[in-house]
Design a protein around this motif. Sequence first.
Motif, PDB file in Angstrom:
ATOM      1  N   ARG A  62      33.010  40.477  30.994  1.00  0.00           N
ATOM      2  CA  ARG A  62      33.545  40.211  32.165  1.00  0.00           C
ATOM      3  C   ARG A  62      34.005  39.156  31.142  1.00  0.00           C
ATOM      4  N   THR A  63      34.159  38.101  31.359  1.00  0.00           N
ATOM      5  CA  THR A  63      35.110  36.906  31.523  1.00  0.00           C
ATOM      6  C   THR A  63      35.572  37.237  29.331  1.00  0.00           C
ATOM      7  N   ASP A  64      34.955  37.564  28.648  1.00  0.00           N
ATOM      8  CA  ASP A  64      35.528  38.433  27.214  1.00  0.00           C
ATOM      9  C   ASP A  64      36.604  38.931  27.604  1.00  0.00           C
ATOM     10  N   ARG A  65      35.913  39.779  28.070  1.00  0.00           N
ATOM     11  CA  ARG A  65      37.713  41.124  27.649  1.00  0.00           C
ATOM     12  C   ARG A  65      38.315  40.135  28.855  1.00  0.00           C
ATOM     13  N   GLN A  66      38.058  38.961  30.612  1.00  0.00           N
ATOM     14  CA  GLN A  66      39.239  38.886  30.552  1.00  0.00           C
ATOM     15  C   GLN A  66      40.037  38.225  29.787  1.00  0.00           C
ATOM     16  N   GLU A  67      39.073  37.497  28.627  1.00  0.00           N
ATOM     17  CA  GLU A  67      40.065  36.110  27.965  1.00  0.00           C
ATOM     18  C   GLU A  67      40.944  36.942  27.269  1.00  0.00           C
ATOM     19  N   GLU A  68      40.457  38.145  26.543  1.00  0.00           N
ATOM     20  CA  GLU A  68      41.189  39.346  25.607  1.00  0.00           C
ATOM     21  C   GLU A  68      42.085  39.306  26.016  1.00  0.00           C
ATOM     22  N   ASP A  69      42.490  40.104  27.378  1.00  0.00           N
ATOM     23  CA  ASP A  69      43.784  40.370  28.071  1.00  0.00           C
ATOM     24  C   ASP A  69      44.272  39.718  29.502  1.00  0.00           C
ATOM     25  N   PRO A  70      44.940  38.633  29.142  1.00  0.00           N
ATOM     26  CA  PRO A  70      45.544  38.307  30.462  1.00  0.00           C
ATOM     27  C   PRO A  70      46.215  38.588  31.736  1.00  0.00           C
ATOM     28  N   ARG A  71      45.949  40.172  31.752  1.00  0.00           N
ATOM     29  CA  ARG A  71      47.036  40.777  33.006  1.00  0.00           C
ATOM     30  C   ARG A  71      45.382  41.423  33.500  1.00  0.00           C
ATOM     31  N   GLN A  72      43.895  41.773  32.815  1.00  0.00           N
ATOM     32  CA  GLN A  72      42.893  42.134  33.332  1.00  0.00           C
ATOM     33  C   GLN A  72      42.540  40.605  34.950  1.00  0.00           C
ATOM     34  N   GLY A  73      42.426  39.267  34.085  1.00  0.00           N
ATOM     35  CA  GLY A  73      42.276  37.887  35.227  1.00  0.00           C
ATOM     36  C   GLY A  73      43.202  37.156  35.045  1.00  0.00           C
ATOM     37  N   PHE A  74      42.969  36.501  36.259  1.00  0.00           N
ATOM     38  CA  PHE A  74      43.977  35.438  36.236  1.00  0.00           C
ATOM     39  C   PHE A  74      42.699  33.608  35.864  1.00  0.00           C
TER      40      PHE A  74
END
Length: 67
Positions: A52-64
């Motif tokens: 989940r953390t990797d996915r959020q860091e790959e796409d800034p729109r996923q998470g803040f």
Amino acid sequence: MLASVLLRAVEHVRWYVRELTDESAYERYVAHQRAVHPGASVPSRREFERMRTDRQEEDPRQGFRCC
């Protein structure tokens, strides 16, 4: 009677806080995996959080992420 009302109130607050902080995300993920992919292995909570953390860091729109 008062004890049961207080217990229900505490349970509701606990549920709300877990949803607000997304603490229950892993449990929802596991339930989804077991329902949709019954034979697949389920990652551990640590592996799930890493994915989940990797996915959020790959796409800034996923998470803040502020820092």
